[in-house]
Scaffold this motif. Sequence first.
Motif, short mmCIF file in Angstrom:
data_model
loop_
_atom_site.label_atom_id
_atom_site.label_comp_id
_atom_site.label_asym_id
_atom_site.label_seq_id
_atom_site.Cartn_x
_atom_site.Cartn_y
_atom_site.Cartn_z
N ALA A 145 -24.98 13.00 -15.23
CA ALA A 145 -24.15 14.18 -14.97
C ALA A 145 -23.82 14.19 -13.48
CB ALA A 145 -24.90 15.46 -15.35
N TYR A 146 -22.78 14.93 -13.14
CA TYR A 146 -22.47 15.09 -11.72
C TYR A 146 -22.17 16.56 -11.46
CZ TYR A 146 -17.44 16.13 -11.87
OH TYR A 146 -16.23 16.75 -12.04
N HIS A 147 -22.20 16.90 -10.16
CA HIS A 147 -21.76 18.23 -9.74
C HIS A 147 -20.80 18.06 -8.58
CE1 HIS A 147 -21.65 22.52 -9.20
NE2 HIS A 147 -22.52 22.67 -10.20
N ASN A 148 -19.74 18.84 -8.59
CA ASN A 148 -18.81 18.79 -7.45
C ASN A 148 -19.48 19.44 -6.24
OD1 ASN A 148 -17.24 21.62 -6.78
ND2 ASN A 148 -18.00 21.56 -8.91
N LEU A 149 -19.15 18.93 -5.04
CA LEU A 149 -19.84 19.35 -3.81
C LEU A 149 -18.84 19.75 -2.73
CD1 LEU A 149 -22.48 16.47 -3.54
CD2 LEU A 149 -22.84 18.76 -4.49
N PRO A 150 -18.57 21.04 -2.58
CA PRO A 150 -17.78 21.49 -1.44
C PRO A 150 -18.47 21.10 -0.12
CG PRO A 150 -17.95 23.23 -3.08
CD PRO A 150 -18.90 22.16 -3.50
N GLY A 151 -17.64 20.80 0.88
CA GLY A 151 -18.19 20.42 2.18
C GLY A 151 -18.32 18.93 2.36
N ASP B 47 -15.45 24.55 -15.33
CA ASP B 47 -14.16 24.29 -15.99
C ASP B 47 -13.68 22.88 -15.68
OD1 ASP B 47 -13.87 25.09 -13.31
OD2 ASP B 47 -11.89 25.95 -13.64
N GLY B 48 -13.91 22.43 -14.45
CA GLY B 48 -13.53 21.07 -14.06
C GLY B 48 -14.46 20.03 -14.63
N HIS B 49 -15.76 20.31 -14.61
CA HIS B 49 -16.73 19.34 -15.15
C HIS B 49 -16.44 19.05 -16.62
CE1 HIS B 49 -19.93 20.69 -11.97
NE2 HIS B 49 -18.88 20.10 -11.43
N LEU B 50 -16.21 20.10 -17.42
CA LEU B 50 -15.98 19.87 -18.84
C LEU B 50 -14.64 19.18 -19.08
CD1 LEU B 50 -13.94 22.03 -20.59
CD2 LEU B 50 -15.65 23.63 -19.75
N THR B 51 -13.65 19.46 -18.23
CA THR B 51 -12.36 18.79 -18.36
C THR B 51 -12.50 17.30 -18.04
OG1 THR B 51 -11.22 20.84 -17.75
CG2 THR B 51 -9.94 18.81 -17.63
N CYS B 52 -13.37 16.95 -17.10
CA CYS B 52 -13.63 15.53 -16.81
C CYS B 52 -14.16 14.81 -18.05
CB CYS B 52 -14.64 15.40 -15.67
SG CYS B 52 -14.02 15.95 -14.07
N ASP C 287 -12.31 27.26 -6.11
CA ASP C 287 -11.58 26.73 -7.27
C ASP C 287 -11.80 25.23 -7.32
OD1 ASP C 287 -9.90 26.89 -9.55
OD2 ASP C 287 -8.20 26.19 -8.36
N PHE C 288 -12.03 24.71 -8.51
CA PHE C 288 -12.28 23.28 -8.69
C PHE C 288 -11.04 22.47 -8.33
CE2 PHE C 288 -12.32 19.38 -11.16
CZ PHE C 288 -13.63 18.92 -11.00
N PRO C 289 -11.18 21.41 -7.53
CA PRO C 289 -10.02 20.58 -7.18
C PRO C 289 -9.67 19.60 -8.31
CG PRO C 289 -11.98 19.77 -6.04
CD PRO C 289 -12.40 20.99 -6.80
N ASP C 290 -8.47 19.69 -8.82
CA ASP C 290 -8.07 18.85 -9.96
C ASP C 290 -8.06 17.36 -9.64
OD1 ASP C 290 -7.77 20.98 -11.72
OD2 ASP C 290 -5.72 21.38 -11.06
#
Length: 374
Positions: free
Chosen positions: A150-156, A94-99, A352-355
């Motif tokens: 492309a990117y992916h969000n990375l927790p941690g 949801d966050g990736h597509l919003t970016c 949850d994706f961080p805005d």
Amino acid sequence: MKKFSEIRKEFHQIAELSGKEYKTAKKVVEILKNYNCEIVPNIGNTGILAIFDSGKEGKTISFRAELDALPIQEVNDFDYKSLTDGVSHKCGHDGHLTCLLALAEKLDQQPPNAGRVILLFQSAEENGEGAYAMFHDEKFKDYHPDFIFAYHNLPGYPLNEIVYKYDSFTPAVTSIIIKLNGRTSHAAEPEHGDNPALAMSKIMQRSLAIAKNDINDKDFSVVTPIYQILGAKDYGISAGYGELHFTLRCWTQKALNELVENIKEISKEEAQKESLQVSYDFTQDFQANENHDEAVDILDQVIKKHKFSNQKRAYPFKWGEDFGLFTQNFKGAMFGIGSGKNCPALHNPDYDFPDELIDHASDIFFAIQKEILG
């Protein structure tokens, strides 16, 4: 920022499974209509292209994001939680597509100086089917990019920190199903049948023995037993059929192909000893994300020019990513952006994706296309 944060939360509420992202795709198209771009829907099912064309000669640059959610029950209780039981955005798509939608607004305000920029909204990343469907759609042939990112969000990882590397970013992954056909017999007289149990145990042992699950090993490989079938709860019958399911992963596509052949050879040898017929099925294929040097060089230049916080990773991440199909066919690169050291892990029910990433990620993409197109 607030505008796209609200948009992201709307997508979060309408989470849909791979290949069924109909409401999500419809909403993406509705938002894209606000911008001066050509919209090409229904690429590989629910995929969408948004084309910002300068009308001048130049390269084609593409940026990809995903549409699908996961079959995970959300435990968060915020007011925008998923409205679909058992389905939620626990990977941050949801966050990736919003970016990408935030990037669309930037490109609408500052169109590319040359060539064209294509935003690629892809369905079904989670099951490895979306990139394949999009890539093989006849309509996509007219939009093959010179570079794709492309990117992916990375927790941690620290919030907004870019994590990147040359060569493989994620491994090649496939799941093999080994089918062993023998003959049933009376359980009192197993010698009159061909039971696959012994062959299955030998195949299991030998396959696990050739794995090298050490990230520092250049021949890194993981063999993970997933599921098996043998007979039924009919205690007077010696089984005549069995299945072994493994998920396999290696840093490169070449290494995975070799691992598959090794396991097939093991299973043929053990099946022959027990007079069994053996066959194979494959599922959940993810090609290796083998980043192209030229694409990573461009990202490296952008990082230095804009002084983005970053770190180079020593070895690939171990999860599969179907963006690998694009990097196998085009000059491409996938990178990560930290979503916070205390952010719950991907696929956790409380993730949850961080805005805060929305503006930052779209800025990085915008800077990449400026670096290439001028």
